[in-house]
Design a protein around this motif. Structure first.
Motif, mmCIF file in Angstrom:
data_model
loop_
_atom_site.group_PDB
_atom_site.id
_atom_site.type_symbol
_atom_site.label_atom_id
_atom_site.label_comp_id
_atom_site.label_asym_id
_atom_site.label_seq_id
_atom_site.Cartn_x
_atom_site.Cartn_y
_atom_site.Cartn_z
ATOM 1 N N ASP A 1 8.578 0.264 -3.375
ATOM 2 C CA ASP A 1 8.294 -1.206 -3.692
ATOM 3 C C ASP A 1 7.071 -1.598 -3.617
ATOM 4 O O ASP A 1 6.234 -1.760 -2.852
ATOM 5 C CB ASP A 1 9.253 -2.057 -2.422
ATOM 6 C CG ASP A 1 9.234 -3.539 -2.759
ATOM 7 O OD1 ASP A 1 8.444 -3.965 -3.305
ATOM 8 O OD2 ASP A 1 10.342 -3.968 -1.940
ATOM 9 N N GLU A 2 6.855 -2.020 -5.104
ATOM 10 C CA GLU A 2 5.365 -2.443 -5.489
ATOM 11 C C GLU A 2 4.979 -3.844 -4.781
ATOM 12 O O GLU A 2 3.784 -3.836 -4.387
ATOM 13 C CB GLU A 2 5.499 -2.525 -7.023
ATOM 14 C CG GLU A 2 5.541 -1.347 -7.768
ATOM 15 C CD GLU A 2 5.269 -1.423 -9.163
ATOM 16 O OE1 GLU A 2 5.070 -2.811 -9.398
ATOM 17 O OE2 GLU A 2 5.574 -0.608 -10.129
ATOM 18 N N THR B 1 5.326 -0.091 -0.260
ATOM 19 C CA THR B 1 5.989 0.831 0.456
ATOM 20 C C THR B 1 6.410 1.984 -0.402
ATOM 21 O O THR B 1 6.321 1.934 -1.451
ATOM 22 C CB THR B 1 7.034 0.436 1.212
ATOM 23 O OG1 THR B 1 8.163 0.209 0.041
ATOM 24 C CG2 THR B 1 7.191 -0.854 2.216
ATOM 25 N N VAL B 2 6.144 3.158 0.397
ATOM 26 C CA VAL B 2 6.053 4.599 -0.316
ATOM 27 C C VAL B 2 7.010 5.574 0.296
ATOM 28 O O VAL B 2 7.568 5.279 1.172
ATOM 29 C CB VAL B 2 4.687 5.276 -0.169
ATOM 30 C CG1 VAL B 2 3.701 4.460 -1.228
ATOM 31 C CG2 VAL B 2 4.355 5.682 1.034
ATOM 32 N N ALA B 3 7.421 6.531 -0.260
ATOM 33 C CA ALA B 3 8.347 7.778 0.286
ATOM 34 C C ALA B 3 7.866 9.024 -0.554
ATOM 35 O O ALA B 3 7.075 9.020 -1.427
ATOM 36 C CB ALA B 3 9.915 7.448 -0.139
ATOM 37 N N PRO C 1 7.080 5.177 6.819
ATOM 38 C CA PRO C 1 7.485 3.511 6.669
ATOM 39 C C PRO C 1 6.398 2.657 7.004
ATOM 40 O O PRO C 1 6.295 1.690 6.084
ATOM 41 C CB PRO C 1 8.566 3.341 7.687
ATOM 42 C CG PRO C 1 9.086 4.867 8.071
ATOM 43 C CD PRO C 1 8.059 5.896 8.070
ATOM 44 N N ALA C 2 5.281 3.082 7.402
ATOM 45 C CA ALA C 2 4.197 2.191 8.072
ATOM 46 C C ALA C 2 3.077 2.478 6.979
ATOM 47 O O ALA C 2 2.194 1.504 6.680
ATOM 48 C CB ALA C 2 3.457 2.313 9.303
ATOM 49 N N THR C 3 3.273 3.318 6.039
ATOM 50 C CA THR C 3 2.145 3.462 5.033
ATOM 51 C C THR C 3 2.257 2.332 3.784
ATOM 52 O O THR C 3 3.171 2.159 3.249
ATOM 53 C CB THR C 3 2.322 5.002 4.252
ATOM 54 O OG1 THR C 3 2.440 6.021 5.324
ATOM 55 C CG2 THR C 3 1.013 5.213 3.362
ATOM 56 N N ARG C 4 1.151 1.784 3.550
ATOM 57 C CA ARG C 4 0.798 0.707 2.518
ATOM 58 C C ARG C 4 -0.006 1.111 1.507
ATOM 59 O O ARG C 4 -1.098 1.755 1.699
ATOM 60 C CB ARG C 4 0.581 -0.395 3.409
ATOM 61 C CG ARG C 4 1.735 -1.052 4.058
ATOM 62 C CD ARG C 4 2.902 -1.547 3.469
ATOM 63 N NE ARG C 4 3.930 -1.950 4.133
ATOM 64 C CZ ARG C 4 4.898 -1.330 4.751
ATOM 65 N NH1 ARG C 4 4.899 0.017 4.645
ATOM 66 N NH2 ARG C 4 5.902 -1.924 5.645
ATOM 67 N N VAL C 5 0.262 0.594 0.263
ATOM 68 C CA VAL C 5 -0.465 0.798 -0.823
ATOM 69 C C VAL C 5 -0.959 -0.605 -1.557
ATOM 70 O O VAL C 5 -0.215 -1.376 -1.352
ATOM 71 C CB VAL C 5 0.117 1.793 -2.044
ATOM 72 C CG1 VAL C 5 0.121 3.256 -1.397
ATOM 73 C CG2 VAL C 5 1.373 1.420 -2.701
ATOM 74 N N ASP C 6 -2.038 -0.576 -2.322
ATOM 75 C CA ASP C 6 -2.431 -1.609 -2.898
ATOM 76 C C ASP C 6 -1.536 -1.906 -4.254
ATOM 77 O O ASP C 6 -0.865 -1.031 -4.656
ATOM 78 C CB ASP C 6 -3.904 -1.707 -3.122
ATOM 79 C CG ASP C 6 -4.239 -0.929 -3.700
ATOM 80 O OD1 ASP C 6 -3.648 -0.053 -4.830
ATOM 81 O OD2 ASP C 6 -5.961 -0.422 -3.505
ATOM 82 N N ALA C 7 -2.058 -2.789 -5.041
ATOM 83 C CA ALA C 7 -1.391 -3.084 -6.483
ATOM 84 C C ALA C 7 -1.452 -1.930 -7.116
ATOM 85 O O ALA C 7 -0.803 -1.721 -8.079
ATOM 86 C CB ALA C 7 -1.944 -4.478 -6.963
ATOM 87 N N GLY C 8 -2.693 -1.401 -7.405
ATOM 88 C CA GLY C 8 -2.885 -0.272 -8.182
ATOM 89 C C GLY C 8 -2.298 1.168 -7.681
ATOM 90 O O GLY C 8 -2.518 2.237 -8.194
#
Length: 475
Positions: free
Chosen positions: A90-91, A95-97, A40-47
């Motif tokens: 969610d871009e 957030t990722v799964a 849940p705490a992992t984050r990605v940028d716009a790309g």
């Protein structure tokens, strides 16, 4: 490399073996580990890339250290996203799964695993064709676009170059006269893309281009090792020493290994064949015809090198009882079309692998105009009694058929030239009788004999006989 003609057939390992190899590659195994690590705490940028703040933790999770640890972790994450091992939920929030494909690596079929690996391969190959652009940010124009001319970089041309090199490496690997399982020298691969086929001694300019290509390929093959595509021995760094710097230890300039050696892995063969098929090439694999009929087998192996045709036929026969298999092969070998002679040659070679149980099938065609000759050869080679002798007409027909098949299989080869010389030497009146043979390839065979025989007088006889045969056939 042209996509208009079939490539030599490749012998692939089983999908189970290839899938195990794919799962053990650093690129895919790291991507899977990061997919399981993400939360849940992992984050990605716009790309879709992992944010910079989390790269150190990702690298630590993968056990990566050193200056390139963050870069390797970033690539592993990119592979995880591209293959669907990770999905962006969610871009806007970044957030990722875990993705649906992640479960395939543990519970999917070998083909499922290989499908994921092939997607990872595309990501790695695409990134390998991108040079190390330290000044990339400085080239952005007012609109935020990369000014490619200032970088002296053509992305499409670089991608095409790497694709061409990989295609040539595949071709060298699967060709019967290639290195097989042995490594290919990097200079040979670079030269295959740059030096024209009709060039004698390469100019200094061409040699410089080959050298530049080698350095580029050295970086690219290093990047392709972790995905399991190749095994690679890099270029000796002493060769890249600048100025008057002397290597720490003496080196041998004649040692080809110093200039880089690359070898496709079994997984790499599978991967490159899949890419070639997607690009529209005909890239057969040994074993694809085992469930087909004898007609497909004989036509399909007509263009195979001898060893590959033998292997394909062995697998085909292993699934069938000898007698019905022989009957099916003989039925498929009939015909007067352009490919019929080569089909009969492949049939004869296939029947050489069948045991004595097939005897009834061969006896049944002894009186057949097209198959009686090869049937007598098969029975006689096994010492089977009561084989009726062939008529002179059948001997000549079989001779023409054999030469026609060799022409179709090998062209003007040294072996065919020797066969032609032997025929003319053994039968003093060969051409006087041969032009009368009722075979659709008679004229073509006699013309070839006239072209191949070194004796001008005999060659002239052959050409005259060819003219008579063509006139008789109405041509």
């Amino acid at each position: 490399m042209s996509d208009s003609s079939p490539l030599p057939p490749v012998r692939l390992h089983s999908e189970a073996e290839l899938a195990r190899a794919a799962l053990s590659t650093p690129s895919l195994s790291r991507a899977a580990r990061l997919a399981r690590w993400a939360g849940p705490a992992t984050r990605v940028d716009a790309g879709g890339g992992l944010v910079d703040e989390q790269l150190p933790a990702a690298a630590e999770h993968l056990g990566l250290t050193g200056d390139d640890a963050a870069a390797w972790a970033s690539e592993s994450w990119r592979i995880a996203v591209d293959t669907g091992l990770v999905e962006i939920v969610d871009e806007d929030a970044g957030t990722v799964a875990a993705g649906e494909e992640l479960a395939l690596l543990t519970s999917g079929s070998p083909n499922d695993v290989l499908t994921v690996w092939l997607t990872a391969l595309e990501t790695v190959v695409a990134e390998a064709s991108v040079p190390d652009l330290d000044g990339l940010m400085d080239t952005l124009d007012a609109g935020g676009e990369v000014d490619f001319p200032s970088l002296d970089w053509d992305p499409e041309a670089d991608a095409d170059f790497l694709d061409g090199v990989l295609g040539n490496l595949y071709l060298l690997t699967v060709s019967e006269d290639g290195p097989g399982d042995g490594p290919v020298p990097l200079p040979a691969l670079a030269a295959s893309m740059i030096v024209p086929n009709d060039m004698g001694e390469p100019s200094n300019d061409v040699l410089e281009q080959v050298s530049d290509a080698m350095m580029r390929l050295d970086d690219q093959f290093r990047a392709l090792v972790p995905i399991g595509l190749v095994e690679y021995q890099p270029v000796d760094e002493a060769l890249m020493a600048e100025g008057d710097d002397e290597p720490a230890t003496p080196v041998d300039d004649t040692d080809v290994a110093r200039y880089g050696l690359v070898r496709l892995t079994p997984l790499g063969l599978y991967g490159l064949r899949a890419r070639l098929l997607d690009a529209g090439y005909t890239a057969p694999a040994v074993g694809e015809l085992v469930d087909k009929g004898a007609d497909v087998l004989l036509d399909g192996t007509s263009g195979f090198p001898q060893a590959a045709a033998h292997a394909e036929t062995e697998q085909w026969l292993a699934r069938r009882e000898p007698l019905p298999a022989a009957r099916e092969l003989l039925a498929a070998a009939r015909g007067g079309d352009a490919g019929a002679a080569l089909r009969r040659l492949r049939c004869q070679q296939a029947l050489s692998l069948v045991g004595p149980e097939a005897e009834p099938a061969l006896r049944d065609v002894l009186d057949d105009a097209e198959l009686g000759g090869l049937a007598r050869v098969w029975l006689s080679e096994r010492g089977i009694p009561d084989v009726p002798p062939p008529s002179q007409e059948l001997v000549f027909w079989l001779t023409v058929d054999t030469v026609a098949a060799q022409l179709a299989a090998e062209g003007n080869s040294d072996e065919l030239r020797a066969l032609v010389e032997g025929l003319a030497a053994q039968h003093s009146g060969f051409f006087a009788a041969a032009w009368r043979v009722d075979h659709p390839a008679t004229a073509d065979v006699l013309e070839a004999m006239g072209r191949l025989h070194p004796d001008k007088k005999i060659a002239k006889e052959a050409r005259k006989a060819a003219f008579k045969a063509r006139s008789q056939q109405g041509g």
